[in-house]
Scaffold this motif. Structure first.
Motif, PDB file in Angstrom:
ATOM      1  N   GLN A 209       0.815  -1.215   0.000  1.00 34.59           N
ATOM      2  CA  GLN A 209       0.000   0.000   0.000  1.00 34.59           C
ATOM      3  C   GLN A 209       0.851   1.267   0.000  1.00 34.59           C
ATOM      4  OE1 GLN A 209      -2.583  -0.352   3.413  1.00 34.59           O
ATOM      5  NE2 GLN A 209      -3.875  -1.906   2.464  1.00 34.59           N
ATOM      6  N   LEU A 210       2.174   1.121  -0.018  1.00 29.04           N
ATOM      7  CA  LEU A 210       3.071   2.262   0.108  1.00 29.04           C
ATOM      8  C   LEU A 210       3.426   2.875  -1.242  1.00 29.04           C
ATOM      9  CD1 LEU A 210       5.610   0.910   2.765  1.00 29.04           C
ATOM     10  CD2 LEU A 210       3.615   2.381   3.163  1.00 29.04           C
ATOM     11  N   GLY A 211       3.607   4.192  -1.226  1.00 28.85           N
ATOM     12  CA  GLY A 211       4.114   4.922  -2.372  1.00 28.85           C
ATOM     13  C   GLY A 211       5.037   6.016  -1.891  1.00 28.85           C
ATOM     14  N   TYR A 212       5.383   6.911  -2.792  1.00 23.35           N
ATOM     15  CA  TYR A 212       6.242   8.054  -2.442  1.00 23.35           C
ATOM     16  C   TYR A 212       5.694   9.260  -3.191  1.00 23.35           C
ATOM     17  CZ  TYR A 212      10.467  10.765  -1.469  1.00 23.35           C
ATOM     18  OH  TYR A 212      11.349  11.718  -1.018  1.00 23.35           O
ATOM     19  N   ASP A 213       5.390  10.341  -2.459  1.00 22.87           N
ATOM     20  CA  ASP A 213       4.696  11.447  -3.109  1.00 22.87           C
ATOM     21  C   ASP A 213       4.735  12.674  -2.214  1.00 22.87           C
ATOM     22  OD1 ASP A 213       3.121  12.890  -4.915  1.00 22.87           O
ATOM     23  OD2 ASP A 213       1.674  11.271  -5.178  1.00 22.87           O
ATOM     24  N   HIS A 214       4.091  13.724  -2.676  1.00 22.31           N
ATOM     25  CA  HIS A 214       3.876  14.904  -1.837  1.00 22.31           C
ATOM     26  C   HIS A 214       2.876  14.519  -0.743  1.00 22.31           C
ATOM     27  CE1 HIS A 214       2.628  18.899  -0.566  1.00 22.31           C
ATOM     28  NE2 HIS A 214       3.664  19.402  -1.226  1.00 22.31           N
ATOM     29  N   PRO A 215       3.064  15.012   0.485  1.00 21.20           N
ATOM     30  CA  PRO A 215       2.130  14.646   1.564  1.00 21.20           C
ATOM     31  C   PRO A 215       0.686  15.036   1.281  1.00 21.20           C
ATOM     32  CG  PRO A 215       3.671  16.382   2.247  1.00 21.20           C
ATOM     33  CD  PRO A 215       4.189  15.829   0.986  1.00 21.20           C
ATOM     34  N   ALA A 216       0.460  15.993   0.377  1.00 26.23           N
ATOM     35  CA  ALA A 216      -0.903  16.396   0.024  1.00 26.23           C
ATOM     36  C   ALA A 216      -1.707  15.233  -0.539  1.00 26.23           C
ATOM     37  CB  ALA A 216      -0.875  17.541  -0.990  1.00 26.23           C
ATOM     38  N   ARG A 217      -1.043  14.238  -1.076  1.00 28.13           N
ATOM     39  CA  ARG A 217      -1.751  13.068  -1.619  1.00 28.13           C
ATOM     40  C   ARG A 217      -2.602  12.404  -0.537  1.00 28.13           C
ATOM     41  NH1 ARG A 217      -0.095   9.105  -5.694  1.00 28.13           N
ATOM     42  NH2 ARG A 217      -1.478   7.306  -5.528  1.00 28.13           N
ATOM     43  N   ASP A 218      -1.979  12.078   0.588  1.00 35.94           N
ATOM     44  CA  ASP A 218      -2.699  11.388   1.661  1.00 35.94           C
ATOM     45  C   ASP A 218      -3.759  12.286   2.290  1.00 35.94           C
ATOM     46  OD1 ASP A 218      -1.287   9.022   1.369  1.00 35.94           O
ATOM     47  OD2 ASP A 218       0.204   9.541   2.878  1.00 35.94           O
ATOM     48  N   LEU A 219      -3.422  13.551   2.464  1.00 38.70           N
ATOM     49  CA  LEU A 219      -4.394  14.482   3.032  1.00 38.70           C
ATOM     50  C   LEU A 219      -5.643  14.550   2.169  1.00 38.70           C
ATOM     51  CD1 LEU A 219      -1.828  17.237   3.977  1.00 38.70           C
ATOM     52  CD2 LEU A 219      -3.313  16.106   5.615  1.00 38.70           C
ATOM     53  N   ALA A 220      -5.449  14.693   0.864  1.00 35.84           N
ATOM     54  CA  ALA A 220      -6.588  14.799  -0.047  1.00 35.84           C
ATOM     55  C   ALA A 220      -7.412  13.521  -0.076  1.00 35.84           C
ATOM     56  CB  ALA A 220      -6.099  15.143  -1.455  1.00 35.84           C
ATOM     57  N   GLU A 221      -6.746  12.372  -0.058  1.00 33.90           N
ATOM     58  CA  GLU A 221      -7.499  11.114  -0.154  1.00 33.90           C
ATOM     59  C   GLU A 221      -8.325  10.856   1.105  1.00 33.90           C
ATOM     60  OE1 GLU A 221      -8.035   9.591  -2.923  1.00 33.90           O
ATOM     61  OE2 GLU A 221      -6.710  11.104  -3.771  1.00 33.90           O
ATOM     62  N   TYR A 222      -7.824  11.282   2.255  1.00 32.71           N
ATOM     63  CA  TYR A 222      -8.634  11.102   3.466  1.00 32.71           C
ATOM     64  C   TYR A 222      -9.781  12.104   3.499  1.00 32.71           C
ATOM     65  CZ  TYR A 222      -9.928  10.056   8.256  1.00 32.71           C
ATOM     66  OH  TYR A 222     -10.626   9.674   9.374  1.00 32.71           O
ATOM     67  N   ILE A 223      -9.511  13.339   3.077  1.00 33.18           N
ATOM     68  CA  ILE A 223     -10.591  14.328   2.993  1.00 33.18           C
ATOM     69  C   ILE A 223     -11.637  13.873   1.979  1.00 33.18           C
ATOM     70  CG2 ILE A 223     -11.143  16.690   2.293  1.00 33.18           C
ATOM     71  CD1 ILE A 223      -8.367  17.499   3.409  1.00 33.18           C
ATOM     72  N   ARG A 224     -11.204  13.292   0.872  1.00 25.46           N
ATOM     73  CA  ARG A 224     -12.149  12.758  -0.118  1.00 25.46           C
ATOM     74  C   ARG A 224     -13.066  11.723   0.535  1.00 25.46           C
ATOM     75  NH1 ARG A 224     -11.245  12.517  -5.576  1.00 25.46           N
ATOM     76  NH2 ARG A 224      -8.987  12.674  -5.277  1.00 25.46           N
ATOM     77  N   LEU A 225     -12.480  10.843   1.339  1.00 24.71           N
ATOM     78  CA  LEU A 225     -13.263   9.826   2.031  1.00 24.71           C
ATOM     79  C   LEU A 225     -14.289  10.468   2.965  1.00 24.71           C
ATOM     80  CD1 LEU A 225     -13.704   6.796   2.706  1.00 24.71           C
ATOM     81  CD2 LEU A 225     -11.976   7.071   4.502  1.00 24.71           C
ATOM     82  N   LEU A 226     -13.875  11.503   3.699  1.00 20.33           N
ATOM     83  CA  LEU A 226     -14.785  12.196   4.597  1.00 20.33           C
ATOM     84  C   LEU A 226     -15.937  12.837   3.823  1.00 20.33           C
ATOM     85  CD1 LEU A 226     -12.297  13.981   7.055  1.00 20.33           C
ATOM     86  CD2 LEU A 226     -13.554  11.852   7.430  1.00 20.33           C
ATOM     87  N   LEU A 227     -15.627  13.430   2.677  1.00 15.88           N
ATOM     88  CA  LEU A 227     -16.667  14.076   1.872  1.00 15.88           C
ATOM     89  C   LEU A 227     -17.607  13.047   1.255  1.00 15.88           C
ATOM     90  CD1 LEU A 227     -14.592  16.851   0.021  1.00 15.88           C
ATOM     91  CD2 LEU A 227     -15.899  17.046   2.143  1.00 15.88           C
ATOM     92  N   LEU A 228     -17.069  11.956   0.762  1.00 15.75           N
ATOM     93  CA  LEU A 228     -17.899  10.933   0.126  1.00 15.75           C
ATOM     94  C   LEU A 228     -18.827  10.251   1.120  1.00 15.75           C
ATOM     95  CD1 LEU A 228     -15.361   9.249  -2.334  1.00 15.75           C
ATOM     96  CD2 LEU A 228     -17.429  10.495  -2.971  1.00 15.75           C
ATOM     97  N   THR A 229     -18.372  10.096   2.341  1.00 21.29           N
ATOM     98  CA  THR A 229     -19.176   9.396   3.347  1.00 21.29           C
ATOM     99  C   THR A 229     -20.010  10.340   4.195  1.00 21.29           C
ATOM    100  OG1 THR A 229     -17.246   9.371   4.836  1.00 21.29           O
ATOM    101  CG2 THR A 229     -17.607   7.424   3.460  1.00 21.29           C
ATOM    102  N   GLY A 230     -19.971  11.625   3.852  1.00 18.73           N
ATOM    103  CA  GLY A 230     -20.835  12.578   4.541  1.00 18.73           C
ATOM    104  C   GLY A 230     -20.475  12.848   5.983  1.00 18.73           C
ATOM    105  N   GLN A 231     -19.173  12.775   6.300  1.00 20.43           N
ATOM    106  CA  GLN A 231     -18.752  13.065   7.668  1.00 20.43           C
ATOM    107  C   GLN A 231     -18.929  14.547   7.978  1.00 20.43           C
ATOM    108  OE1 GLN A 231     -17.728  10.498   9.826  1.00 20.43           O
ATOM    109  NE2 GLN A 231     -18.570   9.353   8.095  1.00 20.43           N
ATOM    110  N   SER A 232     -18.993  14.884   9.229  1.00 19.06           N
ATOM    111  CA  SER A 232     -19.247  16.256   9.645  1.00 19.06           C
ATOM    112  C   SER A 232     -18.051  17.154   9.345  1.00 19.06           C
ATOM    113  CB  SER A 232     -19.549  16.302  11.145  1.00 19.06           C
ATOM    114  OG  SER A 232     -18.386  15.943  11.893  1.00 19.06           O
ATOM    115  N   GLU A 233     -18.334  18.456   9.259  1.00 19.62           N
ATOM    116  CA  GLU A 233     -17.252  19.418   9.077  1.00 19.62           C
ATOM    117  C   GLU A 233     -16.315  19.405  10.281  1.00 19.62           C
ATOM    118  OE1 GLU A 233     -18.347  23.341   7.864  1.00 19.62           O
ATOM    119  OE2 GLU A 233     -19.743  22.622   6.316  1.00 19.62           O
ATOM    120  N   GLU A 234     -16.836  19.071  11.443  1.00 24.11           N
ATOM    121  CA  GLU A 234     -15.993  18.992  12.636  1.00 24.11           C
ATOM    122  C   GLU A 234     -14.955  17.873  12.486  1.00 24.11           C
ATOM    123  OE1 GLU A 234     -13.996  19.540  15.944  1.00 24.11           O
ATOM    124  OE2 GLU A 234     -15.484  20.932  15.120  1.00 24.11           O
TER     125      GLU A 234
END
Length: 323
Positions: A209-234
């Motif tokens: 599951q490992l790669g090498y990239d800018h840290p923004a990759r992981d941040l964006a993918e977790y935020i994407r998950l939060l948005l897709l699953t309708g998690q709260s803004e908090e």
């Protein structure tokens, strides 16, 4: 030859009982867990991931599974015309941690790795990779149309939307790379996940599951998950807050996060089984479900910088107008 025999004959490991961790089947032996991974001609990728896994483990990531050598001191074991890599798990994570804090510490360790991998690195390559992905999927869909595949109409109907979203993201990324100069050492490459979905709160971290990239990759993918699953803004703010306590984000990072959220990676992921699977039955429903959720995703992405506590006017950041 079974996996049990493979461990016994090639590794002198004598399995005691079967186990399941993260939907992966393995064996327990002398307090350790063992899992097999078929190489599928990906040896170069797997060896780069192996090096990263050992580095992370040596620097405190204790739940990282480690590939091990066989009795011939070889990483890959060949049998039944296939090559396999064996993972050993010595410690499992049994406690829940903040995903933002855990990811920041992980990136902090990964950023000290002194060499950029040649094969698994996507650092600085998003624009090229996104263009290549869009082109590949367009060609695959048109090929299905020519073959008159039953699924082709579903894909063809949604293709214009996916092209539009992708081109918007690519253009935003291009502008970021050409005009944004507010970056720091926090923007250097680090060890990342291919798709970060809070793996730290699972029992094991897996090298594949490992790669090498800018840290923004992981941040964006977790935020994407939060948005897709309708998690709260908090939940979103807590994730960002916990991360930035350890690794503050630059405005360049924020623009990369936003560009990646615009690019519909989740739709490409849902589309891929329809293009490559010999038996895609049922997968079209998953894809259509993802398409149905896209409106809500766009709605939650609207005014993104405001939602994460950034005054875009004061910071000189822009967002796409059509959201």
């Amino acid at each position: 030859m079974s996996f049990r025999e493979l461990l016994s004959d090639y590794y002198q490991i004598h399995p005691e009982e079967k186990v399941m961790i993260d939907d992966r089947a393995g064996f327990l032996s002398d307090g350790y867990f063992y899992f097999n991974m078929e190489s599928r001609n990906l040896e170069t990728i797997q060896m780069e991931q192996t090096v990263l896994a050992y580095y992370l483990r040596e620097n405190g990531i204790r739940q990282m599974a480690l590939p091990i050598k066989n009795m011939k001191e070889e990483w890959f074991t060949e049998y039944r015309n296939s090559k396999f890599l064996i993972y050993q798990v010595t410690e499992r994570n049994m406690k829940r941690e903040s995903p933002g804090r855990s990811l920041a510490l992980f990136h902090q360790i990964g950023s000290t790795y002194g060499f950029e991998p040649q094969t698994i690195s996507s650092y600085g390559e998003w624009k090229r990779l996104w263009i290549d992905k869009l082109t590949l999927f367009e060609e695959g869909i048109h090929q299905q149309v020519e073959d008159r595949n039953a699924i082709s109409k579903i894909l063809l109907d949604t293709l214009p939307y996916i092209i539009g979203m992708s081109e918007n993201a690519i253009q935003y990324l291009r502008e970021t790379e050409e005009t944004e100069s507010r970056f720091s050492e926090m923007d250097q490459g680090t060890v990342t996940f291919l798709r970060f979905q809070d793996q730290f709160n699972r029992e094991v971290l897996w090298p594949d599951q490992l790669g090498y990239d800018h840290p923004a990759r992981d941040l964006a993918e977790y935020i994407r998950l939060l948005l897709l699953t309708g998690q709260s803004e908090e939940a979103l703010l807590e994730f960002i807050r916990d991360y930035q306590i350890i690794r503050p984000l630059t405005l360049f990072s924020w623009r990369l996060v936003y560009a990646r959220l615009l690019f519909p990676i989740h739709l490409f992921d849902a589309m891929e089984p329809l293009l490559i699977s010999e038996h895609p039955s049922g997968k079209e429903e998953e894809y259509l479900h993802m398409i149905d959720r896209q409106g809500k995703y766009e709605e939650r992405l609207r005014d993104f910088f405001m939602k994460v506590g950034i005054d875009k006017g004061e910071a000189g950041l822009t967002e796409v107008e059509w959201l």
